[in-house]
Design a protein around this motif. Structure first.
Motif, PDB file in Angstrom:
ATOM      1  N   ALA A   1       0.826  -1.202   0.000  1.00 14.33           N
ATOM      2  CA  ALA A   1       0.000   0.000   0.000  1.00 14.33           C
ATOM      3  C   ALA A   1       0.863   1.257   0.000  1.00 14.33           C
ATOM      4  O   ALA A   1       1.807   1.386   0.785  1.00 14.33           O
ATOM      5  CB  ALA A   1      -0.918   0.000   1.221  1.00 14.33           C
ATOM      6  N   ASN A   2       0.524   2.193  -0.894  1.00 13.25           N
ATOM      7  CA  ASN A   2       1.254   3.463  -1.024  1.00 13.25           C
ATOM      8  C   ASN A   2       0.659   4.476  -0.040  1.00 13.25           C
ATOM      9  O   ASN A   2      -0.532   4.787  -0.097  1.00 13.25           O
ATOM     10  CB  ASN A   2       1.131   3.978  -2.458  1.00 13.25           C
ATOM     11  CG  ASN A   2       2.009   5.199  -2.720  1.00 13.25           C
ATOM     12  OD1 ASN A   2       2.176   6.057  -1.864  1.00 13.25           O
ATOM     13  ND2 ASN A   2       2.558   5.282  -3.924  1.00 13.25           N
ATOM     14  N   VAL A   3       1.490   5.019   0.828  1.00 11.87           N
ATOM     15  CA  VAL A   3       1.017   5.913   1.880  1.00 11.87           C
ATOM     16  C   VAL A   3       0.802   7.345   1.388  1.00 11.87           C
ATOM     17  O   VAL A   3       0.327   8.201   2.148  1.00 11.87           O
ATOM     18  CB  VAL A   3       2.008   5.904   3.066  1.00 11.87           C
ATOM     19  CG1 VAL A   3       3.277   6.690   2.723  1.00 11.87           C
ATOM     20  CG2 VAL A   3       1.362   6.436   4.339  1.00 11.87           C
ATOM     21  N   GLY A   4       1.084   7.613   0.124  1.00 15.91           N
ATOM     22  CA  GLY A   4       1.048   8.985  -0.388  1.00 15.91           C
ATOM     23  C   GLY A   4      -0.256   9.716  -0.132  1.00 15.91           C
ATOM     24  O   GLY A   4      -0.264  10.850   0.365  1.00 15.91           O
ATOM     25  N   ALA A   5      -1.385   9.098  -0.480  1.00 15.04           N
ATOM     26  CA  ALA A   5      -2.681   9.763  -0.316  1.00 15.04           C
ATOM     27  C   ALA A   5      -3.021   9.951   1.158  1.00 15.04           C
ATOM     28  O   ALA A   5      -3.618  10.959   1.549  1.00 15.04           O
ATOM     29  CB  ALA A   5      -3.770   8.962  -1.015  1.00 15.04           C
ATOM     30  N   THR A   6      -2.647   9.000   1.993  1.00 17.23           N
ATOM     31  CA  THR A   6      -2.907   9.118   3.429  1.00 17.23           C
ATOM     32  C   THR A   6      -2.103  10.256   4.032  1.00 17.23           C
ATOM     33  O   THR A   6      -2.596  11.017   4.876  1.00 17.23           O
ATOM     34  CB  THR A   6      -2.574   7.794   4.140  1.00 17.23           C
ATOM     35  OG1 THR A   6      -3.319   6.730   3.526  1.00 17.23           O
ATOM     36  CG2 THR A   6      -2.944   7.857   5.614  1.00 17.23           C
ATOM     37  N   LEU A   7      -0.864  10.406   3.594  1.00 20.76           N
ATOM     38  CA  LEU A   7      -0.029  11.511   4.060  1.00 20.76           C
ATOM     39  C   LEU A   7      -0.602  12.850   3.609  1.00 20.76           C
ATOM     40  O   LEU A   7      -0.639  13.813   4.385  1.00 20.76           O
ATOM     41  CB  LEU A   7       1.395  11.342   3.540  1.00 20.76           C
ATOM     42  CG  LEU A   7       2.397  12.434   3.930  1.00 20.76           C
ATOM     43  CD1 LEU A   7       2.535  12.541   5.445  1.00 20.76           C
ATOM     44  CD2 LEU A   7       3.755  12.160   3.284  1.00 20.76           C
ATOM     45  N   GLN A   8      -1.069  12.924   2.370  1.00 27.56           N
ATOM     46  CA  GLN A   8      -1.685  14.159   1.881  1.00 27.56           C
ATOM     47  C   GLN A   8      -2.942  14.484   2.685  1.00 27.56           C
ATOM     48  O   GLN A   8      -3.201  15.659   3.026  1.00 27.56           O
ATOM     49  CB  GLN A   8      -2.035  14.021   0.399  1.00 27.56           C
ATOM     50  CG  GLN A   8      -0.850  13.923  -0.533  1.00 27.56           C
ATOM     51  CD  GLN A   8      -0.095  15.235  -0.675  1.00 27.56           C
ATOM     52  OE1 GLN A   8      -0.641  16.302  -0.438  1.00 27.56           O
ATOM     53  NE2 GLN A   8       1.177  15.158  -1.048  1.00 27.56           N
ATOM     54  N   ALA A   9      -3.746  13.447   2.989  1.00 32.25           N
ATOM     55  CA  ALA A   9      -4.962  13.656   3.785  1.00 32.25           C
ATOM     56  C   ALA A   9      -4.616  14.177   5.171  1.00 32.25           C
ATOM     57  O   ALA A   9      -5.267  15.092   5.694  1.00 32.25           O
ATOM     58  CB  ALA A   9      -5.752  12.357   3.883  1.00 32.25           C
ATOM     59  N   PHE A  10      -3.591  13.612   5.778  1.00 36.67           N
ATOM     60  CA  PHE A  10      -3.163  14.053   7.104  1.00 36.67           C
ATOM     61  C   PHE A  10      -2.704  15.510   7.067  1.00 36.67           C
ATOM     62  O   PHE A  10      -3.111  16.316   7.916  1.00 36.67           O
ATOM     63  CB  PHE A  10      -2.036  13.150   7.609  1.00 36.67           C
ATOM     64  CG  PHE A  10      -1.446  13.598   8.917  1.00 36.67           C
ATOM     65  CD1 PHE A  10      -2.065  13.285  10.119  1.00 36.67           C
ATOM     66  CD2 PHE A  10      -0.264  14.322   8.952  1.00 36.67           C
ATOM     67  CE1 PHE A  10      -1.525  13.698  11.323  1.00 36.67           C
ATOM     68  CE2 PHE A  10       0.283  14.740  10.149  1.00 36.67           C
ATOM     69  CZ  PHE A  10      -0.354  14.433  11.341  1.00 36.67           C
ATOM     70  N   ASN A  11      -1.876  15.860   6.099  1.00 37.85           N
ATOM     71  CA  ASN A  11      -1.350  17.222   6.025  1.00 37.85           C
ATOM     72  C   ASN A  11      -2.463  18.248   5.816  1.00 37.85           C
ATOM     73  O   ASN A  11      -2.457  19.320   6.436  1.00 37.85           O
ATOM     74  CB  ASN A  11      -0.322  17.331   4.899  1.00 37.85           C
ATOM     75  CG  ASN A  11       0.967  16.594   5.216  1.00 37.85           C
ATOM     76  OD1 ASN A  11       1.303  16.377   6.378  1.00 37.85           O
ATOM     77  ND2 ASN A  11       1.697  16.187   4.184  1.00 37.85           N
ATOM     78  N   LEU A  12      -3.412  17.933   4.944  1.00 36.30           N
ATOM     79  CA  LEU A  12      -4.542  18.836   4.728  1.00 36.30           C
ATOM     80  C   LEU A  12      -5.393  18.941   5.988  1.00 36.30           C
ATOM     81  O   LEU A  12      -5.821  20.033   6.379  1.00 36.30           O
ATOM     82  CB  LEU A  12      -5.388  18.344   3.552  1.00 36.30           C
ATOM     83  CG  LEU A  12      -6.674  19.134   3.262  1.00 36.30           C
ATOM     84  CD1 LEU A  12      -6.354  20.598   2.964  1.00 36.30           C
ATOM     85  CD2 LEU A  12      -7.437  18.499   2.106  1.00 36.30           C
ATOM     86  N   LEU A  13      -5.625  17.809   6.632  1.00 35.62           N
ATOM     87  CA  LEU A  13      -6.446  17.805   7.839  1.00 35.62           C
ATOM     88  C   LEU A  13      -5.805  18.626   8.945  1.00 35.62           C
ATOM     89  O   LEU A  13      -6.500  19.328   9.692  1.00 35.62           O
ATOM     90  CB  LEU A  13      -6.673  16.368   8.306  1.00 35.62           C
ATOM     91  CG  LEU A  13      -7.613  16.197   9.503  1.00 35.62           C
ATOM     92  CD1 LEU A  13      -9.025  16.643   9.144  1.00 35.62           C
ATOM     93  CD2 LEU A  13      -7.618  14.762   9.982  1.00 35.62           C
ATOM     94  N   VAL A  14      -4.490  18.562   9.063  1.00 37.53           N
ATOM     95  CA  VAL A  14      -3.799  19.359  10.086  1.00 37.53           C
ATOM     96  C   VAL A  14      -4.065  20.846   9.872  1.00 37.53           C
ATOM     97  O   VAL A  14      -4.374  21.577  10.824  1.00 37.53           O
ATOM     98  CB  VAL A  14      -2.277  19.072  10.071  1.00 37.53           C
ATOM     99  CG1 VAL A  14      -1.520  20.119  10.885  1.00 37.53           C
ATOM    100  CG2 VAL A  14      -2.010  17.679  10.628  1.00 37.53           C
TER     101      VAL A  14
END
Length: 339
Positions: free
Chosen positions: A312-325
């Motif tokens: 699983a590529n974590v890229g989208a999850t990392l982007q979601a986290f950064n936007l959510l922050v």
């Protein structure tokens, strides 16, 4: 001075999919644990399962609900939502759907109580959620119903600095045209503006996509552009809003790709989804737009075809986290100002 470091609740999503693995990878990304106070919610064995799948370590520091508002760094609020033997990797099960909903409910309870500033969830499986009693069009409608929110809300897709909103969403194509109304288009534009504001950007350039081929070609292929879209756009421009269109849907995303627009208002689900996923499938984020609390998730699904394989590529999850922050920081600041 108010501490703007937000507290983010993270839930694993469907235990049978790639969510637990993605969260383990997220927490091992540089800078993540410094960006927010993180509260993991869920079963110990699910989080450990994700760490094992990812080949990474995950140190769970247990906390009770009363101590959440004083926590720092990464903590874990334990729940018992599913037995280890009921986790069937890469399978749709009622047990996994029920686990997903129970974790989501707890995160929503904490957010509405002001104990967390935003919620990130791993991918859900809609079939599992439905079998477990979702009883809603999707998880976004479920969230609104659960927290008693009656206002306008809709799923928003984000790719890097580009955002898309929808006039219609999870309905059949045969029902789309009758749902394209001036009120619906106005709300989709306003949702994009409001979400950008929450993320810290004012006066974005919003492009409205046409419904019909070639934007209707002066009514030859349909009159929705003439009768509905153009009047709404002109009214928005008269209010000094940076809204343009209607642009043919086969070219509007070329403008977006060149960075000429910040958001695209699409008329139906796949009009935006196909373009966004082609532009960057591994970076796409879904935001529950319009809700009183920030909620985000990677835009892809549970990926049962690679679940449990450390692919699983974590890229989208990392982007979601950064936007959510960013959204949670503004949410936290707004709450502090209102007190």
């Amino acid at each position: 001075m108010t501490d703007l470091k937000p507290r983010i609740a993270i839930i694993p999503g469907d235990p049978s999919g790639i969510g637990p693995e993605l969260i383990a990878k997220l927490l091992n990304q540089e800078g993540v644990i410094d960006a927010a106070n993180i509260l993991l919610i869920g079963d110990d064995h699910i989080w450990q399962q994700g760490a094992e799948q990812a080949g990474l370590s995950l140190d769970l520091q247990q906390i009770n609900e009363e101590a959440i508002t004083t926590q720092v760094s990464v903590n874990w609020l334990p729940m018992q939502t599913i037995a280890p033997y009921d986790v069937k990797i890469a399978n749709v099960t009622i047990a996994s759907g029920a686990s997903s909903l129970r974790c989501l409910d707890k995160a929503l309870d904490l957010a509405m109580a002001g104990k967390v500033d935003g919620i990130l969830f791993g991918p859900f499986n809609k079939s599992a959620l439905t079998s477990a009693g979702l009883n809603a069009e999707d998880e976004h409608r479920y969230i609104a119903r659960y927290i008693g929110f009656k206002g306008y809300h809709s799923e928003i897709n984000v790719l890097d600095d580009l955002m898309t909103t929808r006039v219609t969403s999870h309905i059949g194509l045969k029902d789309v045209a009758e749902r394209i109304t001036a009120d619906a288009v106005e709300k989709a534009i306003a949702l994009a503006e409001d979400t950008f504001r929450r993320a810290g950007k004012v006066r974005p350039h919003i492009a409205v996509a046409a419904l019909n081929p070639h934007a209707g070609d002066n009514g030859k292929f349909g009159r929705e552009e003439i009768d509905i879209l153009e009047p709404v756009i002109k009214a928005a421009q008269a209010k000094q809003k940076n809204v343009t269109g209607p642009w043919p849907s086969d070219t509007v995303f070329l403008k977006a790709q060149r960075g000429e627009v910040d958001a695209v208002v699409t008329m139906y689900h796949d009009q935006g989804q196909i373009a966004i996923k082609l532009l960057g499938f591994d970076r796409g984020v879904t935001v529950a737009g319009g809700l009183p609390i920030p909620v985000a998730t990677p835009a892809h699904g549970t990926a049962f075809d690679i679940a449990g394989q450390n692919k699983a590529n974590v890229g989208a999850t990392l982007q979601a986290f950064n936007l959510l922050v960013r959204m949670a920081q503004n949410h936290r600041a707004s709450r502090a100002e209102a007190q």
